[in-house]
Write a protein that holds these residues in place. Structure first.
Motif, PDB file in Angstrom:
ATOM      1  N   THR A 153       1.746  -8.845 -43.286  1.00 60.34           N
ATOM      2  CA  THR A 153       2.572  -7.776 -44.005  1.00 60.34           C
ATOM      3  C   THR A 153       4.050  -8.129 -43.913  1.00 60.34           C
ATOM      4  O   THR A 153       4.891  -7.536 -44.636  1.00 60.34           O
ATOM      5  N   GLY A 154       4.634  -9.163 -43.251  1.00 59.56           N
ATOM      6  CA  GLY A 154       5.877  -9.344 -43.150  1.00 59.56           C
ATOM      7  C   GLY A 154       7.027  -8.462 -42.323  1.00 59.56           C
ATOM      8  O   GLY A 154       7.913  -8.638 -42.299  1.00 59.56           O
ATOM      9  N   THR A 155       6.122  -7.776 -41.575  1.00 59.38           N
ATOM     10  CA  THR A 155       6.819  -6.778 -40.752  1.00 59.38           C
ATOM     11  C   THR A 155       7.364  -7.346 -39.516  1.00 59.38           C
ATOM     12  O   THR A 155       6.623  -7.985 -38.666  1.00 59.38           O
ATOM     13  N   PRO A 156       8.669  -7.051 -39.362  1.00 58.21           N
ATOM     14  CA  PRO A 156       9.493  -7.642 -38.003  1.00 58.21           C
ATOM     15  C   PRO A 156       8.542  -7.308 -36.594  1.00 58.21           C
ATOM     16  O   PRO A 156       8.125  -6.078 -36.781  1.00 58.21           O
ATOM     17  N   GLN A 157       8.419  -8.053 -35.769  1.00 55.30           N
ATOM     18  CA  GLN A 157       8.105  -7.819 -34.491  1.00 55.30           C
ATOM     19  C   GLN A 157       9.059  -7.791 -33.455  1.00 55.30           C
ATOM     20  O   GLN A 157       9.094  -9.109 -32.872  1.00 55.30           O
ATOM     21  N   MET A 158       9.751  -6.741 -33.087  1.00 58.30           N
ATOM     22  CA  MET A 158      10.879  -6.901 -31.856  1.00 58.30           C
ATOM     23  C   MET A 158       9.956  -6.682 -30.560  1.00 58.30           C
ATOM     24  O   MET A 158       9.393  -6.018 -30.336  1.00 58.30           O
ATOM     25  N   ILE A 159      10.574  -7.484 -29.482  1.00 52.35           N
ATOM     26  CA  ILE A 159       9.918  -7.680 -28.395  1.00 52.35           C
ATOM     27  C   ILE A 159      10.488  -6.623 -27.356  1.00 52.35           C
ATOM     28  O   ILE A 159      11.885  -6.723 -27.232  1.00 52.35           O
ATOM     29  N   HIS A 160       9.864  -5.775 -26.900  1.00 49.89           N
ATOM     30  CA  HIS A 160      10.564  -4.990 -25.584  1.00 49.89           C
ATOM     31  C   HIS A 160       9.662  -4.827 -24.466  1.00 49.89           C
ATOM     32  O   HIS A 160       8.638  -5.597 -24.377  1.00 49.89           O
ATOM     33  N   ARG A 161      10.018  -4.528 -23.250  1.00 51.70           N
ATOM     34  CA  ARG A 161       9.231  -4.310 -22.346  1.00 51.70           C
ATOM     35  C   ARG A 161       9.749  -3.093 -21.325  1.00 51.70           C
ATOM     36  O   ARG A 161      10.722  -2.556 -21.665  1.00 51.70           O
ATOM     37  N   LYS A 162       8.662  -2.531 -20.595  1.00 53.78           N
ATOM     38  CA  LYS A 162       8.691  -1.398 -19.448  1.00 53.78           C
ATOM     39  C   LYS A 162       8.262  -1.798 -18.273  1.00 53.78           C
ATOM     40  O   LYS A 162       7.406  -2.821 -17.903  1.00 53.78           O
ATOM     41  N   GLY A 163       8.737  -1.154 -17.351  1.00 54.56           N
ATOM     42  CA  GLY A 163       8.177  -1.641 -15.852  1.00 54.56           C
ATOM     43  C   GLY A 163       9.383  -2.270 -15.084  1.00 54.56           C
ATOM     44  O   GLY A 163      10.383  -2.474 -15.601  1.00 54.56           O
ATOM     45  N   SER A 164       8.994  -2.740 -13.995  1.00 53.43           N
ATOM     46  CA  SER A 164       9.871  -3.459 -13.110  1.00 53.43           C
ATOM     47  C   SER A 164       9.234  -4.566 -12.640  1.00 53.43           C
ATOM     48  O   SER A 164      10.157  -5.530 -11.930  1.00 53.43           O
ATOM     49  N   ASN A 165       7.945  -5.083 -12.694  1.00 50.88           N
ATOM     50  CA  ASN A 165       7.605  -6.304 -12.172  1.00 50.88           C
ATOM     51  C   ASN A 165       6.265  -6.529 -12.812  1.00 50.88           C
ATOM     52  O   ASN A 165       5.683  -5.878 -13.557  1.00 50.88           O
ATOM     53  N   VAL A 166       5.540  -7.706 -12.154  1.00 58.24           N
ATOM     54  CA  VAL A 166       4.315  -8.246 -12.861  1.00 58.24           C
ATOM     55  C   VAL A 166       3.023  -7.251 -12.582  1.00 58.24           C
ATOM     56  O   VAL A 166       2.280  -7.110 -13.474  1.00 58.24           O
TER      57      VAL A 166
END
Length: 444
Positions: A277-290
């Motif tokens: 689709t050509g849609t951008p995939q921005m990288i995020h995270r939540k939490g505090s550890n593995v």
């Protein structure tokens, strides 16, 4: 070896022999190398993986002990390249058996399609977050294909091996096949072996076209054209450049992302783009550890992770100019120094140190010399440290956003990060930088 070539002092050659002995000791039975080795043995290394490695939240490649070799980060190829240099230096037969073992490993691990997995022998024992183990996938990430081909080319220059040219040709041809179709005509970091379709990798590496990898593949195709004179390697380059240009992010998006275009000749594009689709995939995270954290993708350019950028800067005009320039060179002129076409006629480079040609004035050299302490090392503020291991409690998934854009999570995260207050120590990065400048200064 670079210091030996710059000075002619056998002291440095003997030091290189010690390094080679360590690498030979660490070479796995399969012929390759892991990221690291432990003089205390594999049980000690397994313990590291089960503790420090396992809790490095953002460093997922160290969260599982495979026991096999890796092409990632040049682990195997840089080791093999060094042994090749040692053999070529004085034709010392000591280095021929481990070198031949390395060559056999590279050839054996190559898929019939021409690609290589990230790790070999193949293992599938670490499915992660519901997805298949990615280490067997065909890998372009971190220059796996580029460095493997370069190593085989160098072996062709030093050792008379008729079997090497065909695997090189096959690997170069695969790069053409792996290009995504228009209008998103770029390359991904991993591919499924059976279908040659885009695949996933680590949880923050999407099944997506990577703009940075695409730039590298454009450059690589032009390199292959210089090696062969075959125009097929340039056929897909215009479409790839057009794709990158089409992904230019608007000023509004860049403002939301807090991004600035430092070089006005460049544009900023999403690092990851959905291949359909050509849609951008921005990288995020939540939490505090593995244990309680997770990564995810969306189209929001705000508060993306810092350890792997969601954006890539690209100089479109430079790519177009390079393409136009290489097309203007007569083929016979272009390929006259090709180690692929002129077997054993081209010598290996005299100096191998990365980023070797970057200046170094007398004043700067004097500062380097004077900053060396009496014990013989440079004491410096370390750019990265890590938390000591502390077993993480089993925690439920967290929506914590405090660590969204930090290099490290809470006290249980053993990932490396820049220290808030200076920590003094010996830095290999500083050592290498200083040695490169000293070698260059002496050589000049």
């Amino acid at each position: 070896l670079d210091a030996y070539h710059a000075t002619g002092d056998e002291y440095y050659y003997n030091a290189a022999r010690e390094v080679a002995a360590a690498l030979i000791w660490a070479q796995l039975p399969c012929g390759g190398w892991n990221y690291m080795f432990d003089y205390n043995g594999e049980d000690s290394l397994k313990k590291w993986y089960a503790t420090i490695g396992k809790q490095a939240w953002r460093m997922e490649e160290f969260q599982h002990y495979y026991g096999n070799a890796t092409f990632d980060d040049g682990g195997t190829i840089c080791s093999g390249e060094f042994l090749l240099r040692m053999f070529d230096e004085k034709k010392d037969s000591t280095y021929l058996p481990p070198l031949e073992k390395t060559i056999a490993f590279v050839l054996e691990s190559q898929y019939p399609s021409g690609g290589w997995p990230q790790r070999y022998p193949l293992m599938y024992d670490h499915p992660f977050l519901g997805k298949a183990d990615y280490t067997s996938f065909i890998t372009l990430n971190d220059d796996v294909s580029l460095e493997n081909i370069e190593f085989l080319l160098q072996c062709r220059q030093v050792i008379d091996l008729d079997s090497i040219k065909e695997p090189i040709d096959r690997a170069m041809d695969l790069l053409i096949k792996l290009q995504n179709p228009k209008p998103y005509a770029g390359w991904t970091d991993q591919y499924f072996v059976e279908t040659l379709k885009p695949a996933h990798a680590r949880s923050y590496e999407a099944r997506a076209i990577n703009a940075g990898t695409t730039v590298e593949m454009i450059e690589l195709l032009m390199t292959y054209y210089r090696l062969t004179g075959d125009a097929k390697f340039l056929a897909g380059v215009p479409a790839a450049i057009d794709f990158l240009e089409s992904m230019k992010l608007s000023e509004e998006v860049l403002k939301r992302a807090g991004r600035m275009v430092r070089n006005t000749s460049n544009i900023i594009v999403p690092r990851y783009v959905d291949p359909e689709t050509g849609t951008p995939q921005m990288i995020h995270r939540k939490g505090s550890n593995v244990a309680n954290g997770h990564y995810y993708f969306d189209q929001n350019p705000e508060n993306t992770v810092s350890h792997i950028s969601s954006f890539t800067s690209v100089n479109i005009a430079q790519l177009r100019n390079e393409l136009a320039a290489v097309k203007q060179i007569p083929v016979n002129e272009l390929t006259k120094n090709s180690p692929l076409l002129h077997e054993k006629e081209i010598a290996l480079p005299r100096f191998y140190t990365r980023n070797y040609n970057f200046g170094g004035n007398a004043g700067g050299i004097q500062n380097i010399v004077e900053s060396l302490n009496q014990e013989g090392y440079w004491l410096t503020s370390l750019s990265m440290v890590s938390n000591p291991f502390k077993a993480v409690p089993k925690l439920a998934s967290s929506e914590e956003t405090k660590y969204v854009s930090t290099r490290v999570g809470d006290e249980y995260d053993t990932s490396t990060y820049p220290p808030a207050t200076p920590v003094m120590g010996i830095s290999m990065q500083v050592y290498l930088s200083n040695m490169i400048k000293l070698i260059q200064f002496v050589n000049n």
